[in-house]
Design a protein around this motif. Structure first.
Motif, mmCIF file in Angstrom:
data_model
loop_
_atom_site.group_PDB
_atom_site.id
_atom_site.type_symbol
_atom_site.label_atom_id
_atom_site.label_comp_id
_atom_site.label_asym_id
_atom_site.label_seq_id
_atom_site.Cartn_x
_atom_site.Cartn_y
_atom_site.Cartn_z
ATOM 1 N N TYR A 5 0.850 -1.175 0.000
ATOM 2 C CA TYR A 5 0.000 0.000 0.000
ATOM 3 C C TYR A 5 0.891 1.231 0.000
ATOM 4 N N ILE A 6 0.377 2.307 -0.560
ATOM 5 C CA ILE A 6 1.174 3.522 -0.628
ATOM 6 C C ILE A 6 1.538 4.000 0.766
ATOM 7 N N GLU A 7 0.603 3.879 1.736
ATOM 8 C CA GLU A 7 0.919 4.377 3.067
ATOM 9 C C GLU A 7 1.984 3.547 3.751
ATOM 10 N N ASP A 8 2.326 2.374 3.215
ATOM 11 C CA ASP A 8 3.379 1.548 3.796
ATOM 12 C C ASP A 8 4.751 1.856 3.211
ATOM 13 N N LEU A 9 4.789 2.592 2.099
ATOM 14 C CA LEU A 9 6.056 2.834 1.448
ATOM 15 C C LEU A 9 6.850 3.896 2.197
ATOM 16 N N ASP A 10 8.156 3.708 2.219
ATOM 17 C CA ASP A 10 9.023 4.673 2.900
ATOM 18 C C ASP A 10 10.219 4.971 2.008
ATOM 19 N N TYR A 11 9.957 5.723 0.938
ATOM 20 C CA TYR A 11 11.032 6.106 0.049
ATOM 21 C C TYR A 11 10.930 7.598 -0.219
ATOM 22 N N THR A 12 12.003 8.199 -0.673
ATOM 23 C CA THR A 12 11.980 9.629 -0.960
ATOM 24 C C THR A 12 11.627 9.863 -2.409
ATOM 25 N N ALA A 13 10.733 10.809 -2.662
ATOM 26 C CA ALA A 13 10.383 11.170 -4.029
ATOM 27 C C ALA A 13 11.536 11.942 -4.651
ATOM 28 N N ASP A 14 11.444 12.130 -5.968
ATOM 29 C CA ASP A 14 12.561 12.734 -6.687
ATOM 30 C C ASP A 14 12.919 14.125 -6.165
ATOM 31 N N ASN A 15 11.923 14.907 -5.764
ATOM 32 C CA ASN A 15 12.169 16.272 -5.339
ATOM 33 C C ASN A 15 12.260 16.434 -3.828
ATOM 34 N N VAL A 199 12.194 -3.450 -7.896
ATOM 35 C CA VAL A 199 11.466 -4.552 -7.274
ATOM 36 C C VAL A 199 10.108 -4.750 -7.944
ATOM 37 N N VAL A 200 9.402 -3.651 -8.178
ATOM 38 C CA VAL A 200 8.066 -3.738 -8.785
ATOM 39 C C VAL A 200 8.147 -4.321 -10.193
ATOM 40 N N LEU A 201 9.088 -3.836 -11.007
ATOM 41 C CA LEU A 201 9.216 -4.328 -12.373
ATOM 42 C C LEU A 201 9.651 -5.794 -12.402
ATOM 43 N N PHE A 257 -2.268 -1.440 -10.561
ATOM 44 C CA PHE A 257 -2.123 -0.312 -9.635
ATOM 45 C C PHE A 257 -0.701 -0.171 -9.105
ATOM 46 N N ILE A 258 0.013 -1.287 -8.972
ATOM 47 C CA ILE A 258 1.410 -1.212 -8.544
ATOM 48 C C ILE A 258 2.248 -0.491 -9.593
ATOM 49 N N LEU A 259 1.982 -0.750 -10.878
ATOM 50 C CA LEU A 259 2.715 -0.064 -11.940
ATOM 51 C C LEU A 259 2.333 1.416 -11.998
ATOM 52 N N LEU A 260 1.055 1.720 -11.793
ATOM 53 C CA LEU A 260 0.619 3.119 -11.762
ATOM 54 C C LEU A 260 1.256 3.865 -10.601
ATOM 55 N N GLU A 261 1.500 3.154 -9.512
ATOM 56 C CA GLU A 261 2.067 3.766 -8.312
ATOM 57 C C GLU A 261 3.487 4.276 -8.546
ATOM 58 N N LEU A 262 4.173 3.748 -9.562
ATOM 59 C CA LEU A 262 5.546 4.176 -9.834
ATOM 60 C C LEU A 262 5.617 5.650 -10.217
ATOM 61 N N ASP A 263 4.493 6.190 -10.709
ATOM 62 C CA ASP A 263 4.452 7.607 -11.071
ATOM 63 C C ASP A 263 3.407 8.306 -10.210
ATOM 64 N N LEU A 264 3.757 8.550 -8.948
ATOM 65 C CA LEU A 264 2.806 9.122 -7.996
ATOM 66 C C LEU A 264 2.331 10.514 -8.405
ATOM 67 N N ASN A 265 3.194 11.301 -9.036
ATOM 68 C CA ASN A 265 2.849 12.685 -9.354
ATOM 69 C C ASN A 265 1.731 12.799 -10.377
ATOM 70 N N THR A 274 -6.943 3.011 -2.729
ATOM 71 C CA THR A 274 -8.123 2.139 -2.789
ATOM 72 C C THR A 274 -7.883 0.975 -3.734
ATOM 73 N N GLY A 275 -7.311 1.275 -4.908
ATOM 74 C CA GLY A 275 -7.066 0.226 -5.898
ATOM 75 C C GLY A 275 -6.102 -0.825 -5.411
ATOM 76 N N LEU A 276 -5.053 -0.416 -4.698
ATOM 77 C CA LEU A 276 -4.075 -1.371 -4.185
ATOM 78 C C LEU A 276 -4.674 -2.267 -3.113
ATOM 79 N N LYS A 277 -5.496 -1.694 -2.251
ATOM 80 C CA LYS A 277 -6.124 -2.511 -1.204
ATOM 81 C C LYS A 277 -7.088 -3.530 -1.801
ATOM 82 N N VAL A 278 -7.916 -3.075 -2.743
ATOM 83 C CA VAL A 278 -8.857 -3.991 -3.384
ATOM 84 C C VAL A 278 -8.096 -5.015 -4.231
#
Length: 345
Positions: A5-15, A199-201, A257-265, A274-278
């Motif tokens: 889930y996105i709320e579980d991720l702990d990485y820094t965005a590009d900016n 990891v996702v790819l 949804f995992i692939l869509l998550e790679l581009d959060l912006n 919601t999509g990841l949980k479902v």
């Protein structure tokens, strides 16, 4: 179970700076999910765990103890073991979904995070083995008859498990725990978006795309060959087709949804969450569907199950008669009936 889930991720965005690792988490929590959805997902996961444990235990018992050991039963026992292990771990994740607190320690955090992906890899690799096996049986019947053995099938299954475990290692590495006051979190700390993307790819390509293309190829060859043959029964192939289709429909939403998550912006964070949980719940549902397919589609499985249950009932009835003080001849006749039925199982 690593829900990613996105709320579980702990990485820094590009900016973002390296020290601001909680920005994404803070944004997500500011728009919390409707509690109704959480309640529904919890209820569905509980059903998956209960039905999956019971159903896969039944498959392991029938295929392992009541049916003759063949290459096909070797595949299906392995698939049932994979699903059973995941369903056994699922209650821990259900507890975490309800309480948002992880009291089970780092080791179980890593174990539960790996369970879903170990199940994903082992399931799809087993479906590849089943598809290739069926394809070879139809395309090269003589060669299959001479070389297709249970021992070789067991070796293929062992290699499959080792490969699945190797591909699951990133979940063991990146899953971590941290304490916020009285609450402990179990989260995925990729420590960099490049690692997250890799990891996702890898999961998508190795755990879905390549295996699914192989399955489609084998299924196409199999369909072409079957159309030119007069088959006595197509039940085994219907089971195989049903397993493949359910795996596809259960896992496509998650990977999408995992692939869509790679581009959060460029995405709506609330929609992604919601999509990841479902999607993850649908992926988990794949673990209890297989036993249902065996029962409703598999002729041999249904007949063996019916005979086994009949034998159990007769055994219980015979015990009742014996302990009820009936005469010796009546008890003896029940023993004869029981002995006649027992060899059928």
């Amino acid at each position: 179970m690593d829900l990613d889930y996105i709320e579980d991720l702990d990485y820094t965005a590009d900016n973002e700076t390296e020290n601001d690792t909680s920005t994404v988490r803070t944004v997500i929590f500011s728009s919390s999910q409707p509690r109704t959805l959480t309640h529904v997902l919890v209820a569905v996961n509980i059903i998956i765990s209960v039905v999956g444990l019971g159903g896969n235990s039944l498959v392991i018992w029938i295929c392992g103890c009541k049916m003759k050991r063949t290459v096909i039963t070797t595949w299906y026992i392995s698939l049932a073991i994979s699903d059973f292990l995941f369903c056994a771990i699922l209650p821990l994740e259900v507890f975490y979904m309800i309480t948002s607190h992880w009291p089970f320690g780092l080791a179980l955090c890593k174990l539960t995070s790996s369970a879903l992906f170990l199940n994903m890899y082992s399931s799809v690799f087993l479906l590849v083995l089943i598809s290739m096996d069926r394809c070879l049986m139809i395309s090269f019947p003589v060669w299959s008859h001479n070389h297709r053995t249970v021992r070789k099938a067991f070796g293929a299954v062992l290699f499959m498990w080792l490969l699945s475990a190797l591909l699951t290692v990133p979940s063991l590495i990146f899953r971590q725990t941290r304490v916020h006051g009285t609450v402990t979190e179990c989260y995925t700390g990729y420590m960099g978006q490049s690692r997250h993307r890799a990891v996702v790819l890898t999961r998508f390509i190795c755990g879905f795309l390549i295996p699914f293309l192989m399955i489609v190829f084998c299924s196409s060859v199999l369909s072409f060959k079957l159309n030119r043959l007069t088959m006595r029964s197509t039940k085994p192939y219907k089971v195989m087709a049903a397993l493949i289709l359910t795996f596809f429909f259960c896992w496509v939403p998650y990977h999408t949804f995992i692939l869509l998550e790679l581009d959060l912006n460029s995405q709506s964070l609330e929609v992604l969450q919601t999509g990841l949980k479902v999607g993850t719940t649908l992926a988990a549902a794949n673990s209890f569907i297989s036993p249902v397919l065996y029962i409703f589609i598999g002729n041999d499985f249904k007949k063996t199950l019916k005979r086994s249950l009949t034998s159990r009932i007769e055994e219980a009835m015979a015990e009742d008669f014996r302990t009820g003080g009936l005469n010796h001849s009546r008890s003896k006749s029940m023993e004869v009936i029981h002995n006649q039925i027992k060899p059928l199982t």
